[in-house]
Enzyme design. Structure first.
Site, PDB file in Angstrom:
ATOM      1  N   LYS A 154      -3.578  16.298  -6.453  1.00  0.00           N
ATOM      2  CA  LYS A 154      -2.673  16.333  -7.608  1.00  0.00           C
ATOM      3  C   LYS A 154      -1.854  17.619  -7.648  1.00  0.00           C
ATOM      4  O   LYS A 154      -0.692  17.609  -8.061  1.00  0.00           O
ATOM      5  CB  LYS A 154      -3.465  16.122  -8.905  1.00  0.00           C
ATOM      6  CG  LYS A 154      -4.060  14.722  -9.037  1.00  0.00           C
ATOM      7  CD  LYS A 154      -2.971  13.656  -9.066  1.00  0.00           C
ATOM      8  CE  LYS A 154      -3.524  12.262  -9.325  1.00  0.00           C
ATOM      9  NZ  LYS A 154      -2.458  11.240  -9.407  1.00  0.00           N
ATOM     10  N   TYR A 170      -9.438  15.341  -5.356  1.00  0.00           N
ATOM     11  CA  TYR A 170      -8.507  14.880  -6.397  1.00  0.00           C
ATOM     12  C   TYR A 170      -7.631  16.028  -6.899  1.00  0.00           C
ATOM     13  O   TYR A 170      -6.405  15.896  -7.023  1.00  0.00           O
ATOM     14  CB  TYR A 170      -9.310  14.258  -7.541  1.00  0.00           C
ATOM     15  CG  TYR A 170      -8.485  13.569  -8.593  1.00  0.00           C
ATOM     16  CD1 TYR A 170      -7.911  12.320  -8.355  1.00  0.00           C
ATOM     17  CD2 TYR A 170      -8.270  14.162  -9.836  1.00  0.00           C
ATOM     18  CE1 TYR A 170      -7.156  11.687  -9.325  1.00  0.00           C
ATOM     19  CE2 TYR A 170      -7.516  13.534 -10.807  1.00  0.00           C
ATOM     20  CZ  TYR A 170      -6.960  12.291 -10.551  1.00  0.00           C
ATOM     21  OH  TYR A 170      -6.200  11.660 -11.519  1.00  0.00           O
ATOM     22  N   ASP A 190       0.873  -1.178   0.000  1.00  0.00           N
ATOM     23  CA  ASP A 190       0.000   0.000   0.000  1.00  0.00           C
ATOM     24  C   ASP A 190       0.906   1.222   0.000  1.00  0.00           C
ATOM     25  O   ASP A 190       1.710   1.403   0.926  1.00  0.00           O
ATOM     26  CB  ASP A 190      -0.874  -0.033   1.261  1.00  0.00           C
ATOM     27  CG  ASP A 190      -1.797   1.173   1.380  1.00  0.00           C
ATOM     28  OD1 ASP A 190      -1.565   2.193   0.684  1.00  0.00           O
ATOM     29  OD2 ASP A 190      -2.734   1.114   2.192  1.00  0.00           O
ATOM     30  N   VAL A 191       0.778   2.078  -1.008  1.00  0.00           N
ATOM     31  CA  VAL A 191       1.722   3.195  -1.144  1.00  0.00           C
ATOM     32  C   VAL A 191       1.640   4.193   0.014  1.00  0.00           C
ATOM     33  O   VAL A 191       2.569   4.961   0.230  1.00  0.00           O
ATOM     34  CB  VAL A 191       1.528   3.961  -2.472  1.00  0.00           C
ATOM     35  CG1 VAL A 191       1.924   3.102  -3.661  1.00  0.00           C
ATOM     36  CG2 VAL A 191       0.108   4.502  -2.617  1.00  0.00           C
TER      37      VAL A 191
HETATM   38  N1  LIG Z   1      -7.227   7.729 -16.177  1.00  0.00           N
HETATM   39  C1  LIG Z   1      -7.160   9.043 -16.225  1.00  0.00           C
HETATM   40  O1  LIG Z   1      -7.938   9.715 -16.928  1.00  0.00           O
HETATM   41  C2  LIG Z   1      -6.106   9.788 -15.426  1.00  0.00           C
HETATM   42  C3  LIG Z   1      -5.897  11.145 -15.731  1.00  0.00           C
HETATM   43  C4  LIG Z   1      -4.935  11.851 -15.014  1.00  0.00           C
HETATM   44  C5  LIG Z   1      -4.175  11.207 -14.050  1.00  0.00           C
HETATM   45  N2  LIG Z   1      -4.415   9.902 -13.782  1.00  0.00           N
HETATM   46  C6  LIG Z   1      -3.594   9.293 -12.734  1.00  0.00           C
HETATM   47  O2  LIG Z   1      -2.875   8.202 -13.286  1.00  0.00           O
HETATM   48  C7  LIG Z   1      -2.599   7.249 -12.251  1.00  0.00           C
HETATM   49  C8  LIG Z   1      -3.039   5.870 -12.719  1.00  0.00           C
HETATM   50  O3  LIG Z   1      -4.453   5.911 -12.915  1.00  0.00           O
HETATM   51  P1  LIG Z   1      -5.223   4.867 -13.844  1.00  0.00           P
HETATM   52  O4  LIG Z   1      -6.162   5.653 -14.663  1.00  0.00           O
HETATM   53  O5  LIG Z   1      -4.271   3.931 -14.481  1.00  0.00           O
HETATM   54  O6  LIG Z   1      -6.089   4.136 -12.709  1.00  0.00           O
HETATM   55  P2  LIG Z   1      -6.439   2.591 -12.478  1.00  0.00           P
HETATM   56  O7  LIG Z   1      -7.574   2.607 -11.522  1.00  0.00           O
HETATM   57  O8  LIG Z   1      -6.610   1.882 -13.780  1.00  0.00           O
HETATM   58  O9  LIG Z   1      -5.118   2.030 -11.774  1.00  0.00           O
HETATM   59  C9  LIG Z   1      -4.729   2.459 -10.505  1.00  0.00           C
HETATM   60  C10 LIG Z   1      -3.937   1.342  -9.837  1.00  0.00           C
HETATM   61  O10 LIG Z   1      -3.450   1.849  -8.581  1.00  0.00           O
HETATM   62  C11 LIG Z   1      -3.623   0.818  -7.609  1.00  0.00           C
HETATM   63  N3  LIG Z   1      -3.725   1.419  -6.277  1.00  0.00           N
HETATM   64  C12 LIG Z   1      -4.720   2.211  -5.791  1.00  0.00           C
HETATM   65  N4  LIG Z   1      -4.478   2.540  -4.521  1.00  0.00           N
HETATM   66  C13 LIG Z   1      -3.293   1.953  -4.188  1.00  0.00           C
HETATM   67  C14 LIG Z   1      -2.507   1.921  -3.001  1.00  0.00           C
HETATM   68  N5  LIG Z   1      -2.920   2.560  -1.885  1.00  0.00           N
HETATM   69  N6  LIG Z   1      -1.341   1.241  -3.018  1.00  0.00           N
HETATM   70  C15 LIG Z   1      -0.931   0.589  -4.122  1.00  0.00           C
HETATM   71  N7  LIG Z   1      -1.645   0.566  -5.277  1.00  0.00           N
HETATM   72  C16 LIG Z   1      -2.804   1.238  -5.304  1.00  0.00           C
HETATM   73  C17 LIG Z   1      -4.926   0.127  -8.002  1.00  0.00           C
HETATM   74  O11 LIG Z   1      -5.030  -1.177  -7.412  1.00  0.00           O
HETATM   75  C18 LIG Z   1      -4.787   0.101  -9.525  1.00  0.00           C
HETATM   76  O12 LIG Z   1      -4.123  -1.061  -9.977  1.00  0.00           O
HETATM   77  C19 LIG Z   1      -3.335   7.758 -11.005  1.00  0.00           C
HETATM   78  O13 LIG Z   1      -2.417   8.448 -10.175  1.00  0.00           O
HETATM   79  C20 LIG Z   1      -4.369   8.706 -11.567  1.00  0.00           C
HETATM   80  O14 LIG Z   1      -4.751   9.687 -10.640  1.00  0.00           O
HETATM   81  C21 LIG Z   1      -5.347   9.165 -14.444  1.00  0.00           C
END
Ligand SMILES: NC(=O)c1ccc[n+]([C@@H]2O[C@H](COP(=O)([O-])OP(=O)(O)OC[C@H]3O[C@@H](n4cnc5c(N)ncnc54)[C@H](O)[C@@H]3O)[C@@H](O)[C@H]2O)c1
Length: 267
Positions: free
Chosen positions: A161, A157, A64-65
């Site tokens: 960020k 959020y 868990d991060v």
């Molecule tokens: N998808 C988008 O549109 C988008 C846009 C901007 C930024 N982001 C950012 O990109 C990153 C990845 O997002 P994504 O879209 O791939 O999401 P996702 O939900 O597909 O993947 C997120 C992953 O993080 C893991 N995770 C969550 N909490 C955790 C914890 N406490 N410890 C360890 N692992 C944990 C989850 O199990 C999952 O595998 C995130 O930081 C998100 O905020 C996403």
């Protein structure tokens, strides 16, 4: 998309949020460019699935991060597997959607815990290892266009960020004397499970696409390509910066809740 370079050959990497979406694509891209990758997720099955899909020596790490003991152990596991830590990518994140007046404290804390405290805890453990081992290294945090662009319904959020960007800039200053760079990638809307509900809703999808000059969501591979650049020596003189990978969306106005009705935002 398969990378044609070997610019990360011999490097060791740890990627958080590796079990899905952007983190998973980053693992694949870093590995394609020659790195050995530790794929970290709190979802054990997802971390294992990513590592197995990538092969080539990739290892799963369950942590868990936001937990300091977990992240200390996670860095130790990566170093035990590969000998050192050259590249750390902090991609774990969660979304939540509620207007400010309706946001429960638990929701605020959950988002801040993973998205902001998680980057603090992770980069602290990573930086301590990088300083101890010596030599150059790099940390790449995954921020968001929402670090700069406010979105209705996204108070926790957006605040998290924005914090990730500033935390990274402070870290860049403090770690530069050690030869450690810290940079961020700011994705726009990216086609991952995090926003699947939003993208499946034609009203919300159109509101977002209308806001994106390149007229499509990012693919996770688009984000991974930017991370690979920042992690490589091609970016040897880049630190403290955020590279926005958003199809131009941050030049526009973020879609309002009204434009996204009748559906609630999903990210
Ligand atoms: N998808 C988008 O549109 C988008 C846009 C901007 C930024 N982001 C950012 O990109 C990153 C990845 O997002 P994504 O879209 O791939 O999401 P996702 O939900 O597909 O993947 C997120 C992953 O993080 C893991 N995770 C969550 N909490 C955790 C914890 N406490 N410890 C360890 N692992 C944990 C989850 O199990 C999952 O595998 C995130 O930081 C998100 O905020 C996403």
């Amino acid at each position: 998309m398969t990378a044609q370079t070997t610019r990360l050959q011999g490097r060791s990497a740890l990627v958080t949020g590796a079990g899905s979406g952007i983190g998973r694509a980053i693992c694949g891209r870093l590995c394609d460019e020659g790195a050995r990758v530790a794929c970290l997720d709190r979802d054990a099955a997802a971390a294992k699935a990513t590592a197995e899909a990538i092969g080539r020596g990739a290892v799963p790490v369950v942590a868990d991060v936001a937990n300091t003991a977990d992240m200390r152990r996670a860095v130790e596991e990566a170093v035990a597997a590969f000998g050192r830590l050259d590249i750390a990518v902090n991609a774990a994140g969660v979304g939540a959607s509620a207007r400010l007046v309706d946001t429960a404290l638990e929701t605020w804390q959950r988002v801040l815990d993973v998205c902001l405290t998680g980057v603090f805890v992770s980069s602290q453990a990573q930086a301590r290892q990088m300083i101890a081992q010596g030599g150059t290294a790099v940390i790449v945090n995954i921020a968001s266009t929402n670090a700069q662009q406010p979105g209705e319904g996204l108070a926790a959020y957006c605040a998290a960020k924005a914090g990730v960007e500033m935390l990274g800039r402070v870290a860049a200053l403090e770690l530069a004397p050690h030869g450690i760079r810290v940079a961020a990638v700011g994705p726009g809307l990216t086609d991952t499970p995090m926003v699947a509900r939003l993208l499946a809703d034609p009203v919300a999808r159109d509101a977002f696409l209308d806001n994106i000059p390149l007229k499509r969501p990012a693919r996770p591979e688009d984000i991974a390509a930017a991370v690979a650049y920042l992690a490589s020596d091609d970016a040897a003189y880049v630190t403290g910066q955020t590279l926005y990978v958003d199809g131009g969306a941050s030049m526009q106005r973020y879609p309002s809740l009204a434009a996204r009705k009748p559906s609630a935002p999903a990210a």
